[in-house]
Write a protein that holds these residues in place. Structure first.
Motif, PDB file in Angstrom:
ATOM      1  N   LEU A  90       0.824  -1.206   0.000  1.00  0.00           N
ATOM      2  CA  LEU A  90       0.000   0.000   0.000  1.00  0.00           C
ATOM      3  C   LEU A  90       0.861   1.260   0.000  1.00  0.00           C
ATOM      4  O   LEU A  90       0.533   2.241  -0.670  1.00  0.00           O
ATOM      5  CB  LEU A  90      -0.958  -0.017   1.189  1.00  0.00           C
ATOM      6  N   ALA A  91       1.975   1.244   0.712  1.00  0.00           N
ATOM      7  CA  ALA A  91       2.874   2.402   0.737  1.00  0.00           C
ATOM      8  C   ALA A  91       3.511   2.626  -0.632  1.00  0.00           C
ATOM      9  O   ALA A  91       3.637   3.773  -1.081  1.00  0.00           O
ATOM     10  CB  ALA A  91       3.951   2.217   1.803  1.00  0.00           C
ATOM     11  N   MET A  92       3.900   1.551  -1.294  1.00  0.00           N
ATOM     12  CA  MET A  92       4.503   1.702  -2.624  1.00  0.00           C
ATOM     13  C   MET A  92       3.492   2.287  -3.604  1.00  0.00           C
ATOM     14  O   MET A  92       3.825   3.180  -4.397  1.00  0.00           O
ATOM     15  CB  MET A  92       5.053   0.368  -3.121  1.00  0.00           C
ATOM     16  N   ALA A  93       2.261   1.803  -3.569  1.00  0.00           N
ATOM     17  CA  ALA A  93       1.222   2.334  -4.460  1.00  0.00           C
ATOM     18  C   ALA A  93       0.963   3.805  -4.153  1.00  0.00           C
ATOM     19  O   ALA A  93       0.878   4.637  -5.061  1.00  0.00           O
ATOM     20  CB  ALA A  93      -0.055   1.517  -4.325  1.00  0.00           C
ATOM     21  N   ARG A  94       0.856   4.148  -2.876  1.00  0.00           N
ATOM     22  CA  ARG A  94       0.615   5.534  -2.464  1.00  0.00           C
ATOM     23  C   ARG A  94       1.745   6.449  -2.927  1.00  0.00           C
ATOM     24  O   ARG A  94       1.506   7.525  -3.487  1.00  0.00           O
ATOM     25  CB  ARG A  94       0.488   5.597  -0.946  1.00  0.00           C
ATOM     26  N   ASP A  95       2.990   6.013  -2.737  1.00  0.00           N
ATOM     27  CA  ASP A  95       4.129   6.837  -3.139  1.00  0.00           C
ATOM     28  C   ASP A  95       4.150   7.067  -4.643  1.00  0.00           C
ATOM     29  O   ASP A  95       4.437   8.171  -5.103  1.00  0.00           O
ATOM     30  CB  ASP A  95       5.438   6.194  -2.687  1.00  0.00           C
ATOM     31  N   ALA A  96       3.845   6.029  -5.412  1.00  0.00           N
ATOM     32  CA  ALA A  96       3.824   6.178  -6.867  1.00  0.00           C
ATOM     33  C   ALA A  96       2.722   7.139  -7.295  1.00  0.00           C
ATOM     34  O   ALA A  96       2.933   7.996  -8.159  1.00  0.00           O
ATOM     35  CB  ALA A  96       3.623   4.819  -7.531  1.00  0.00           C
ATOM     36  N   GLU A  97       1.550   7.023  -6.672  1.00  0.00           N
ATOM     37  CA  GLU A  97       0.433   7.911  -7.011  1.00  0.00           C
ATOM     38  C   GLU A  97       0.753   9.362  -6.691  1.00  0.00           C
ATOM     39  O   GLU A  97       0.414  10.267  -7.453  1.00  0.00           O
ATOM     40  CB  GLU A  97      -0.822   7.486  -6.260  1.00  0.00           C
ATOM     41  N   ARG A  98       1.406   9.583  -5.563  1.00  0.00           N
ATOM     42  CA  ARG A  98       1.725  10.956  -5.160  1.00  0.00           C
ATOM     43  C   ARG A  98       2.869  11.549  -5.973  1.00  0.00           C
ATOM     44  O   ARG A  98       2.950  12.763  -6.140  1.00  0.00           O
ATOM     45  CB  ARG A  98       2.085  10.986  -3.675  1.00  0.00           C
ATOM     46  N   THR A  99       3.766  10.702  -6.455  1.00  0.00           N
ATOM     47  CA  THR A  99       4.932  11.184  -7.188  1.00  0.00           C
ATOM     48  C   THR A  99       4.629  11.417  -8.658  1.00  0.00           C
ATOM     49  O   THR A  99       5.019  12.435  -9.222  1.00  0.00           O
ATOM     50  CB  THR A  99       6.104  10.196  -7.048  1.00  0.00           C
ATOM     51  N   THR A 148       2.664   0.498 -10.865  1.00  0.00           N
ATOM     52  CA  THR A 148       3.891   0.298 -10.097  1.00  0.00           C
ATOM     53  C   THR A 148       3.853  -1.011  -9.326  1.00  0.00           C
ATOM     54  O   THR A 148       4.815  -1.788  -9.348  1.00  0.00           O
ATOM     55  CB  THR A 148       4.112   1.486  -9.136  1.00  0.00           C
ATOM     56  N   VAL A 149       2.742  -1.260  -8.647  1.00  0.00           N
ATOM     57  CA  VAL A 149       2.632  -2.484  -7.861  1.00  0.00           C
ATOM     58  C   VAL A 149       2.698  -3.712  -8.766  1.00  0.00           C
ATOM     59  O   VAL A 149       3.339  -4.712  -8.429  1.00  0.00           O
ATOM     60  CB  VAL A 149       1.353  -2.467  -6.998  1.00  0.00           C
ATOM     61  N   TYR A 150       2.090  -3.645  -9.934  1.00  0.00           N
ATOM     62  CA  TYR A 150       2.157  -4.766 -10.879  1.00  0.00           C
ATOM     63  C   TYR A 150       3.606  -4.996 -11.323  1.00  0.00           C
ATOM     64  O   TYR A 150       4.095  -6.128 -11.314  1.00  0.00           O
ATOM     65  CB  TYR A 150       1.266  -4.488 -12.094  1.00  0.00           C
ATOM     66  N   LEU A 151       4.287  -3.922 -11.694  1.00  0.00           N
ATOM     67  CA  LEU A 151       5.672  -4.064 -12.147  1.00  0.00           C
ATOM     68  C   LEU A 151       6.584  -4.559 -11.038  1.00  0.00           C
ATOM     69  O   LEU A 151       7.480  -5.381 -11.274  1.00  0.00           O
ATOM     70  CB  LEU A 151       6.182  -2.741 -12.716  1.00  0.00           C
ATOM     71  N   ILE A 152       6.352  -4.096  -9.816  1.00  0.00           N
ATOM     72  CA  ILE A 152       7.142  -4.592  -8.697  1.00  0.00           C
ATOM     73  C   ILE A 152       6.869  -6.072  -8.484  1.00  0.00           C
ATOM     74  O   ILE A 152       7.785  -6.851  -8.216  1.00  0.00           O
ATOM     75  CB  ILE A 152       6.876  -3.758  -7.434  1.00  0.00           C
ATOM     76  N   GLY A 153       5.619  -6.481  -8.632  1.00  0.00           N
ATOM     77  CA  GLY A 153       5.278  -7.903  -8.538  1.00  0.00           C
ATOM     78  C   GLY A 153       6.023  -8.723  -9.574  1.00  0.00           C
ATOM     79  O   GLY A 153       6.504  -9.830  -9.278  1.00  0.00           O
ATOM     80  N   MET A 154       6.137  -8.196 -10.779  1.00  0.00           N
ATOM     81  CA  MET A 154       6.891  -8.903 -11.819  1.00  0.00           C
ATOM     82  C   MET A 154       8.369  -9.008 -11.423  1.00  0.00           C
ATOM     83  O   MET A 154       8.987 -10.061 -11.601  1.00  0.00           O
ATOM     84  CB  MET A 154       6.740  -8.197 -13.165  1.00  0.00           C
ATOM     85  N   ALA A 155       8.917  -7.926 -10.881  1.00  0.00           N
ATOM     86  CA  ALA A 155      10.329  -7.939 -10.462  1.00  0.00           C
ATOM     87  C   ALA A 155      10.551  -8.924  -9.321  1.00  0.00           C
ATOM     88  O   ALA A 155      11.548  -9.656  -9.309  1.00  0.00           O
ATOM     89  CB  ALA A 155      10.763  -6.529 -10.054  1.00  0.00           C
ATOM     90  N   THR A 197      13.092  -0.204  -1.999  1.00  0.00           N
ATOM     91  CA  THR A 197      14.253   0.681  -2.000  1.00  0.00           C
ATOM     92  C   THR A 197      14.443   1.313  -3.370  1.00  0.00           C
ATOM     93  O   THR A 197      14.705   2.516  -3.483  1.00  0.00           O
ATOM     94  CB  THR A 197      15.515  -0.095  -1.587  1.00  0.00           C
ATOM     95  N   LYS A 198      14.313   0.524  -4.424  1.00  0.00           N
ATOM     96  CA  LYS A 198      14.452   1.058  -5.782  1.00  0.00           C
ATOM     97  C   LYS A 198      13.343   2.066  -6.088  1.00  0.00           C
ATOM     98  O   LYS A 198      13.589   3.105  -6.702  1.00  0.00           O
ATOM     99  CB  LYS A 198      14.450  -0.071  -6.803  1.00  0.00           C
ATOM    100  N   LEU A 199      12.125   1.773  -5.641  1.00  0.00           N
ATOM    101  CA  LEU A 199      11.019   2.695  -5.848  1.00  0.00           C
ATOM    102  C   LEU A 199      11.271   4.001  -5.109  1.00  0.00           C
ATOM    103  O   LEU A 199      11.038   5.087  -5.649  1.00  0.00           O
ATOM    104  CB  LEU A 199       9.707   2.065  -5.389  1.00  0.00           C
ATOM    105  N   ASP A 200      11.769   3.923  -3.880  1.00  0.00           N
ATOM    106  CA  ASP A 200      12.050   5.130  -3.119  1.00  0.00           C
ATOM    107  C   ASP A 200      13.134   5.968  -3.800  1.00  0.00           C
ATOM    108  O   ASP A 200      13.028   7.193  -3.851  1.00  0.00           O
ATOM    109  CB  ASP A 200      12.464   4.780  -1.691  1.00  0.00           C
ATOM    110  N   ALA A 201      14.150   5.320  -4.343  1.00  0.00           N
ATOM    111  CA  ALA A 201      15.207   6.049  -5.053  1.00  0.00           C
ATOM    112  C   ALA A 201      14.631   6.763  -6.279  1.00  0.00           C
ATOM    113  O   ALA A 201      14.964   7.923  -6.550  1.00  0.00           O
ATOM    114  CB  ALA A 201      16.327   5.099  -5.455  1.00  0.00           C
ATOM    115  N   LEU A 202      13.764   6.088  -7.019  1.00  0.00           N
ATOM    116  CA  LEU A 202      13.125   6.710  -8.181  1.00  0.00           C
ATOM    117  C   LEU A 202      12.253   7.880  -7.738  1.00  0.00           C
ATOM    118  O   LEU A 202      12.285   8.956  -8.336  1.00  0.00           O
ATOM    119  CB  LEU A 202      12.288   5.681  -8.945  1.00  0.00           C
ATOM    120  N   ARG A 203      11.492   7.688  -6.669  1.00  0.00           N
ATOM    121  CA  ARG A 203      10.632   8.755  -6.155  1.00  0.00           C
ATOM    122  C   ARG A 203      11.456   9.986  -5.782  1.00  0.00           C
ATOM    123  O   ARG A 203      11.083  11.114  -6.110  1.00  0.00           O
ATOM    124  CB  ARG A 203       9.857   8.252  -4.942  1.00  0.00           C
ATOM    125  N   GLN A 204      12.592   9.766  -5.159  1.00  0.00           N
ATOM    126  CA  GLN A 204      13.459  10.888  -4.772  1.00  0.00           C
ATOM    127  C   GLN A 204      14.032  11.590  -6.000  1.00  0.00           C
ATOM    128  O   GLN A 204      14.124  12.822  -6.026  1.00  0.00           O
ATOM    129  CB  GLN A 204      14.571  10.398  -3.851  1.00  0.00           C
TER     130      GLN A 204
END
Length: 81
Positions: free
Chosen positions: A28-37, A46-53, A65-72
């Motif tokens: 839920l945090a990853m989805a929220r961060d992607a939506e806000r960014t 994002t959640v689907y792609l992370i699931g694939m990874a 961690t990779k998502l947070d780096a991209l968000r930053q």
């Protein structure tokens, strides 16, 4: 949240996934961060792609961690240029 947990439990069962390995707060945090960014539709994508990874061997923590780096990186971009 109970409906969400019940839905997720049923989906995990149907997909043959161990629900105990599913980290609700992290997903839920990853989805929220992607939506806000980026944009609201970025959450499910994002959640689907992370699931694939993760299916290819990346741990959920590494994916977060990779998502947070991209968000930053995106937060530092001046999109008005």
């Amino acid at each position: 949240m109970n409906d969400l947990r019940e839905w997720t439990a049923a989906l995990c069962a149907d997909l043959g996934i161990d629900e105990e390995q599913f980290d609700y707060p992290l997903v839920l945090a990853m989805a929220r961060d992607a939506e806000r960014t980026a944009a609201k539709p970025a959450g499910p994508i994002t959640v689907y792609l992370i699931g694939m990874a993760v299916a290819q061997g990346l741990s959920p923590a590494e994916a977060a961690t990779k998502l947070d780096a991209l968000r930053q990186r995106w937060a530092r971009i001046d999109w008005r240029d």
